[in-house]
Design an enzyme around this catalytic site. Sequence first.
Site, PDB file in Angstrom:
ATOM      1  N   ILE A 125       0.840  -1.199   0.000  1.00 60.55           N
ATOM      2  CA  ILE A 125       0.000   0.000   0.000  1.00 60.55           C
ATOM      3  C   ILE A 125       0.877   1.251   0.000  1.00 60.55           C
ATOM      4  O   ILE A 125       0.584   2.225  -0.706  1.00 60.55           O
ATOM      5  CB  ILE A 125      -0.997  -0.023   1.170  1.00 60.55           C
ATOM      6  CG1 ILE A 125      -1.948  -1.213   0.987  1.00 60.55           C
ATOM      7  CG2 ILE A 125      -1.789   1.279   1.251  1.00 60.55           C
ATOM      8  CD1 ILE A 125      -2.762  -1.572   2.195  1.00 60.55           C
ATOM      9  N   CYS A 126       1.970   1.210   0.734  1.00 63.07           N
ATOM     10  CA  CYS A 126       2.893   2.350   0.741  1.00 63.07           C
ATOM     11  C   CYS A 126       3.496   2.550  -0.642  1.00 63.07           C
ATOM     12  O   CYS A 126       3.668   3.693  -1.087  1.00 63.07           O
ATOM     13  CB  CYS A 126       3.993   2.145   1.778  1.00 63.07           C
ATOM     14  SG  CYS A 126       3.378   2.147   3.465  1.00 63.07           S
ATOM     15  N   GLU A 127       3.781   1.455  -1.333  1.00 57.07           N
ATOM     16  CA  GLU A 127       4.313   1.557  -2.698  1.00 57.07           C
ATOM     17  C   GLU A 127       3.297   2.250  -3.608  1.00 57.07           C
ATOM     18  O   GLU A 127       3.648   3.158  -4.367  1.00 57.07           O
ATOM     19  CB  GLU A 127       4.644   0.168  -3.239  1.00 57.07           C
ATOM     20  CG  GLU A 127       5.195   0.202  -4.647  1.00 57.07           C
ATOM     21  CD  GLU A 127       5.640  -1.157  -5.169  1.00 57.07           C
ATOM     22  OE1 GLU A 127       5.579  -1.344  -6.398  1.00 57.07           O
ATOM     23  OE2 GLU A 127       6.047  -2.024  -4.364  1.00 57.07           O
ATOM     24  N   MET A 147       3.218   6.032  -2.829  1.00 51.96           N
ATOM     25  CA  MET A 147       4.360   6.789  -3.350  1.00 51.96           C
ATOM     26  C   MET A 147       4.330   6.846  -4.879  1.00 51.96           C
ATOM     27  O   MET A 147       4.646   7.870  -5.473  1.00 51.96           O
ATOM     28  CB  MET A 147       5.685   6.190  -2.861  1.00 51.96           C
ATOM     29  CG  MET A 147       5.903   6.316  -1.352  1.00 51.96           C
ATOM     30  SD  MET A 147       5.811   8.020  -0.725  1.00 51.96           S
ATOM     31  CE  MET A 147       4.175   8.051   0.007  1.00 51.96           C
TER      32      MET A 147
END
Length: 150
Positions: A42-44, A47
């Site tokens: 999810i962080c990928e 970003m």
Amino acid sequence: MKIGEYAPDFVLKDQNGEEFRLGDFRGKKVLLSFHPLAWTGICEKQMKALEENHERFESLNVVPVGISVDPVPSKKAWAEHIGLKKLRILSDFWPHGAVAKLYGLFREKEGFSERANVLIDEEGKVAFFKVYPIKEVPDLDEIFKLLEGD
């Protein structure tokens, strides 16, 4: 943090070890996109969405940056791995989570920040502040609506 409050100034290093000082960006808007940890799906997505919209942000006088508690070498490897070319991702590693704590976004139990977007206006005041569910990619459209509605 409340809308209209001055955002606390800070200095963090980006994935290339270069200093990023919030106060240096007066006259521009800054989007601080807090994410829990590098190397997670999810962080990928969060970003990559910032990277994909980088020109749109620039056209609106906005400097987008990602922030997490990961150390600089990890941020650098991750930025290369996911293909970030323009987006600066900042390391809030030491003192651990200090900037996330300044903004009231540090999750003490887990040792990382909330997933959140904080938009700071040209004068250094908070214009938008939202915490998202940890398993949800933040919606950039709500930020663009705010920016383009000015």
